[in-house]
Design a protein around this motif. Structure first.
Motif, PDB file in Angstrom:
ATOM      1  N   THR A  31       0.838  -1.206   0.000  1.00 54.47           N
ATOM      2  CA  THR A  31       0.000   0.000   0.000  1.00 54.47           C
ATOM      3  C   THR A  31       0.872   1.254   0.000  1.00 54.47           C
ATOM      4  O   THR A  31       0.607   2.205  -0.742  1.00 54.47           O
ATOM      5  CB  THR A  31      -0.935   0.003   1.232  1.00 54.47           C
ATOM      6  OG1 THR A  31      -1.755  -1.168   1.174  1.00 54.47           O
ATOM      7  CG2 THR A  31      -1.807   1.243   1.276  1.00 54.47           C
ATOM      8  N   LEU A  32       1.922   1.244   0.805  1.00 54.92           N
ATOM      9  CA  LEU A  32       2.843   2.374   0.842  1.00 54.92           C
ATOM     10  C   LEU A  32       3.516   2.558  -0.514  1.00 54.92           C
ATOM     11  O   LEU A  32       3.605   3.685  -1.022  1.00 54.92           O
ATOM     12  CB  LEU A  32       3.890   2.170   1.945  1.00 54.92           C
ATOM     13  CG  LEU A  32       4.954   3.250   2.088  1.00 54.92           C
ATOM     14  CD1 LEU A  32       4.342   4.621   2.350  1.00 54.92           C
ATOM     15  CD2 LEU A  32       5.925   2.865   3.205  1.00 54.92           C
ATOM     16  N   LEU A  33       3.965   1.474  -1.116  1.00 62.62           N
ATOM     17  CA  LEU A  33       4.605   1.554  -2.430  1.00 62.62           C
ATOM     18  C   LEU A  33       3.647   2.137  -3.461  1.00 62.62           C
ATOM     19  O   LEU A  33       4.035   2.982  -4.274  1.00 62.62           O
ATOM     20  CB  LEU A  33       5.094   0.175  -2.874  1.00 62.62           C
ATOM     21  CG  LEU A  33       5.713   0.113  -4.270  1.00 62.62           C
ATOM     22  CD1 LEU A  33       6.926   1.034  -4.380  1.00 62.62           C
ATOM     23  CD2 LEU A  33       6.066  -1.325  -4.620  1.00 62.62           C
ATOM     24  N   GLU A  34       2.402   1.711  -3.438  1.00 61.27           N
ATOM     25  CA  GLU A  34       1.413   2.244  -4.385  1.00 61.27           C
ATOM     26  C   GLU A  34       1.239   3.748  -4.199  1.00 61.27           C
ATOM     27  O   GLU A  34       1.134   4.491  -5.184  1.00 61.27           O
ATOM     28  CB  GLU A  34       0.086   1.505  -4.220  1.00 61.27           C
ATOM     29  CG  GLU A  34       0.150   0.070  -4.715  1.00 61.27           C
ATOM     30  CD  GLU A  34      -1.036  -0.779  -4.299  1.00 61.27           C
ATOM     31  OE1 GLU A  34      -2.012  -0.246  -3.721  1.00 61.27           O
ATOM     32  OE2 GLU A  34      -0.991  -2.005  -4.554  1.00 61.27           O
ATOM     33  N   LYS A  35       1.215   4.217  -2.952  1.00 56.08           N
ATOM     34  CA  LYS A  35       1.127   5.668  -2.697  1.00 56.08           C
ATOM     35  C   LYS A  35       2.359   6.389  -3.224  1.00 56.08           C
ATOM     36  O   LYS A  35       2.260   7.481  -3.795  1.00 56.08           O
ATOM     37  CB  LYS A  35       0.984   5.937  -1.195  1.00 56.08           C
ATOM     38  CG  LYS A  35      -0.375   5.686  -0.641  1.00 56.08           C
ATOM     39  CD  LYS A  35      -0.405   6.078   0.835  1.00 56.08           C
ATOM     40  CE  LYS A  35      -1.797   6.003   1.391  1.00 56.08           C
ATOM     41  NZ  LYS A  35      -1.844   6.428   2.804  1.00 56.08           N
ATOM     42  N   LEU A  36       3.525   5.799  -3.007  1.00 57.30           N
ATOM     43  CA  LEU A  36       4.770   6.407  -3.477  1.00 57.30           C
ATOM     44  C   LEU A  36       4.788   6.508  -5.000  1.00 57.30           C
ATOM     45  O   LEU A  36       5.184   7.532  -5.557  1.00 57.30           O
ATOM     46  CB  LEU A  36       5.974   5.588  -3.013  1.00 57.30           C
ATOM     47  CG  LEU A  36       6.277   5.611  -1.527  1.00 57.30           C
ATOM     48  CD1 LEU A  36       7.332   4.577  -1.186  1.00 57.30           C
ATOM     49  CD2 LEU A  36       6.713   6.998  -1.099  1.00 57.30           C
ATOM     50  N   ILE A  37       4.367   5.442  -5.657  1.00 60.13           N
ATOM     51  CA  ILE A  37       4.345   5.451  -7.116  1.00 60.13           C
ATOM     52  C   ILE A  37       3.360   6.501  -7.626  1.00 60.13           C
ATOM     53  O   ILE A  37       3.660   7.232  -8.574  1.00 60.13           O
ATOM     54  CB  ILE A  37       4.016   4.043  -7.656  1.00 60.13           C
ATOM     55  CG1 ILE A  37       5.203   3.107  -7.372  1.00 60.13           C
ATOM     56  CG2 ILE A  37       3.694   4.086  -9.143  1.00 60.13           C
ATOM     57  CD1 ILE A  37       4.903   1.644  -7.609  1.00 60.13           C
ATOM     58  N   GLN A  38       2.189   6.601  -7.003  1.00 64.07           N
ATOM     59  CA  GLN A  38       1.212   7.616  -7.409  1.00 64.07           C
ATOM     60  C   GLN A  38       1.781   9.018  -7.198  1.00 64.07           C
ATOM     61  O   GLN A  38       1.674   9.881  -8.080  1.00 64.07           O
ATOM     62  CB  GLN A  38      -0.088   7.448  -6.614  1.00 64.07           C
ATOM     63  CG  GLN A  38      -1.183   8.393  -7.062  1.00 64.07           C
ATOM     64  CD  GLN A  38      -1.630   8.103  -8.489  1.00 64.07           C
ATOM     65  OE1 GLN A  38      -1.995   6.984  -8.811  1.00 64.07           O
ATOM     66  NE2 GLN A  38      -1.590   9.114  -9.346  1.00 64.07           N
ATOM     67  N   PHE A  39       2.403   9.246  -6.050  1.00 61.73           N
ATOM     68  CA  PHE A  39       3.036  10.534  -5.749  1.00 61.73           C
ATOM     69  C   PHE A  39       4.083  10.859  -6.811  1.00 61.73           C
ATOM     70  O   PHE A  39       4.112  11.962  -7.364  1.00 61.73           O
ATOM     71  CB  PHE A  39       3.669  10.479  -4.351  1.00 61.73           C
ATOM     72  CG  PHE A  39       4.329  11.745  -3.925  1.00 61.73           C
ATOM     73  CD1 PHE A  39       3.613  12.728  -3.252  1.00 61.73           C
ATOM     74  CD2 PHE A  39       5.681  11.968  -4.170  1.00 61.73           C
ATOM     75  CE1 PHE A  39       4.230  13.904  -2.832  1.00 61.73           C
ATOM     76  CE2 PHE A  39       6.295  13.144  -3.755  1.00 61.73           C
ATOM     77  CZ  PHE A  39       5.566  14.103  -3.092  1.00 61.73           C
TER      78      PHE A  39
END
Length: 114
Positions: free
Chosen positions: A7-15
């Motif tokens: 979930t954190l990685l997905e947020k980072l990629i979106q950011f």
């Protein structure tokens, strides 16, 4: 990968993608960034004694450095298609073989020296 890390990685990629920064995040640049942020964390211990307490305001600053290291590490692992949780589990198993508890308990010797 562990659900929370995913979930954190997905947020980072979106950011990252919202800002079109993927073009700058090469494996080399991410590796350099991990090292730089780790050095910034280490800087908080410069000129301190081993048993010195860490004040809460310094802990908050250190937490930001930990976050930077984790962010760059997750992006680096993603870039190279490495599952960091699996890689850590594999490393623990390898170290368990190199450092059998009954031989190394309470010792800090390198595995080639016991």
């Amino acid at each position: 990968m562990h659900h929370d890390l995913q979930t954190l990685l997905e947020k980072l990629i979106q950011f990252r993608d919202d800002r079109d920064w993927a073009q700058f995040q090469t494996a080399k640049n991410l590796a350099v960034s991990i090292s730089l942020e780790a050095a910034e964390l280490l800087e908080h211990f410069q000129w301190s004694t081993e048993d010195q307490n860490i004040p809460s305001d310094k802990r908050q600053t250190m937490a930001a450095e930990v976050a930077d290291i984790l962010i760059y590490l997750l992006l680096f692992a993603h870039k190279l298609n490495i599952d960091p949780v699996q890689a850590a589990q594999d490393k623990i198993e390898k170290n368990a073989q190199k450092y059998p508890a009954d031989l190394v308990r309470g010792r800090s010797d390198k595995y080639t020296e016991y």
